[in-house]
Design a protein around this motif. Structure first.
Motif, PDB file in Angstrom:
ATOM      1  N   LEU A  15      -1.587   9.417   4.608  1.00 63.45           N
ATOM      2  CA  LEU A  15      -2.861   9.718   3.961  1.00 63.45           C
ATOM      3  C   LEU A  15      -2.731  10.917   3.020  1.00 63.45           C
ATOM      4  CD1 LEU A  15      -5.959   9.478   3.611  1.00 63.45           C
ATOM      5  CD2 LEU A  15      -6.181  10.909   5.632  1.00 63.45           C
ATOM      6  N   LEU A  16      -2.090  11.989   3.495  1.00 57.57           N
ATOM      7  CA  LEU A  16      -1.956  13.183   2.660  1.00 57.57           C
ATOM      8  C   LEU A  16      -1.041  12.931   1.464  1.00 57.57           C
ATOM      9  CD1 LEU A  16      -1.880  16.066   5.302  1.00 57.57           C
ATOM     10  CD2 LEU A  16      -3.764  15.350   3.830  1.00 57.57           C
ATOM     11  N   SER A  30      -8.157   9.940  -6.864  1.00 60.73           N
ATOM     12  CA  SER A  30      -9.406   9.333  -6.408  1.00 60.73           C
ATOM     13  C   SER A  30      -9.311   8.939  -4.930  1.00 60.73           C
ATOM     14  CB  SER A  30      -9.710   8.092  -7.253  1.00 60.73           C
ATOM     15  OG  SER A  30     -10.656   7.285  -6.614  1.00 60.73           O
ATOM     16  N   MET A  31     -10.198   9.507  -4.121  1.00 62.19           N
ATOM     17  CA  MET A  31     -10.219   9.173  -2.697  1.00 62.19           C
ATOM     18  C   MET A  31     -10.635   7.712  -2.471  1.00 62.19           C
ATOM     19  SD  MET A  31      -8.931  11.678  -1.171  1.00 62.19           S
ATOM     20  CE  MET A  31      -9.238  11.291   0.536  1.00 62.19           C
ATOM     21  N   GLU A  32     -11.409   7.150  -3.414  1.00 68.80           N
ATOM     22  CA  GLU A  32     -11.768   5.734  -3.320  1.00 68.80           C
ATOM     23  C   GLU A  32     -10.508   4.866  -3.398  1.00 68.80           C
ATOM     24  OE1 GLU A  32     -13.392   7.842  -5.451  1.00 68.80           O
ATOM     25  OE2 GLU A  32     -15.486   7.751  -4.821  1.00 68.80           O
ATOM     26  N   ASN A  80      -6.753   0.398   3.056  1.00 72.68           N
ATOM     27  CA  ASN A  80      -7.623  -0.642   3.602  1.00 72.68           C
ATOM     28  C   ASN A  80      -8.581  -0.091   4.666  1.00 72.68           C
ATOM     29  OD1 ASN A  80      -8.559  -3.258   3.521  1.00 72.68           O
ATOM     30  ND2 ASN A  80      -7.124  -3.997   5.078  1.00 72.68           N
ATOM     31  N   VAL A  81      -9.170   1.070   4.359  1.00 71.25           N
ATOM     32  CA  VAL A  81     -10.162   1.702   5.232  1.00 71.25           C
ATOM     33  C   VAL A  81     -11.338   2.166   4.368  1.00 71.25           C
ATOM     34  CG1 VAL A  81      -8.515   2.456   7.005  1.00 71.25           C
ATOM     35  CG2 VAL A  81      -8.998   3.948   5.073  1.00 71.25           C
ATOM     36  N   THR A  82     -12.371   2.673   5.009  1.00 70.67           N
ATOM     37  CA  THR A  82     -13.552   3.110   4.252  1.00 70.67           C
ATOM     38  C   THR A  82     -13.328   4.480   3.627  1.00 70.67           C
ATOM     39  OG1 THR A  82     -14.607   4.220   6.110  1.00 70.67           O
ATOM     40  CG2 THR A  82     -15.059   1.853   5.842  1.00 70.67           C
TER      41      THR A  82
END
Length: 193
Positions: free
Chosen positions: A143-144, A152-154, A161-163
């Protein structure tokens, strides 16, 4: 660092940051032979010399990419001194003998010594971060790494594949854990500025 005039050799630092192969080849052609000669004349061999050069090149690349390096002295003196100190420290560790680094004061100036100190401090911080980063779980590391490379965090959420909400919360937790571990180390206070 005191405000000093940027040396024309800053082109080498900018070239490293840009991963410019012509600049990198130029460094290897102009400056590395002197380092190899020094190490081979001081209880080392060619492979050890190449290892030292490689480590210093990676360090300079990382520091240049972080925009933390403004060259205020000739690249040659700076690069050679970094490699020399790295080799003497490596030699000291491997031989279990005390090594005294005696600098050639005539060829040193305050600017070069100050740059060396900043680079060595940058290296210590980088090593501390890398060590603590490796302690994180695989999901936090992934993730990091993605959030460092993708702004972009989106997009990060989509890639994993997560929210979006999950990514934000998880990133905050991972950074919090990493920060806590770094702050708990013995040498954190000496590196904190």
């Amino acid at each position: 660092m005191s405000q000093s005039k940027i040396h024309p050799d800053q082109i080498y630092i900018e070239g490293l940051a840009a991963n410019d192969s012509a600049i990198i080849q130029s460094i290897y052609k102009k400056y590395v032979p002197k380092v190899v000669f020094f190490i081979m004349n001081n209880s080392g061999d060619k492979d050890q010399a190449q290892d030292v050069v490689q480590e210093i090149m990676i360090l300079l690349f990382n520091q240049a990419k972080a925009n933390k390096l403004q060259l205020t002295c000739p690249f040659d003196a700076y690069f050679f001194l970094l490699c020399k100190r790295k080799w003497l420290n490596e030699f000291k560790k491997s031989s279990n003998k005390g090594v005294t680094i005696t600098e050639d004061i005539v060829s040193m100036n305050e600017s070069a010594l100050e740059l060396i100190a900043h680079t060595e401090e940058f290296d210590e911080k980088q090593q501390l971060f890398d060590t603590m980063f490796q302690k994180l779980g695989d999901k936090c590391q992934e993730l990091l790494k993605l959030s460092f490379s993708i702004k972009s965090m989106e997009e990060v959420a989509e890639k994993l594949n997560v929210t979006y909400g999950y990514v934000r919360k998880k990133k905050s937790l991972c950074i919090g854990q990493l920060t806590q571990w770094i702050q708990e180390t013995k040498n954190f206070k000496s590196l904190k500025k």
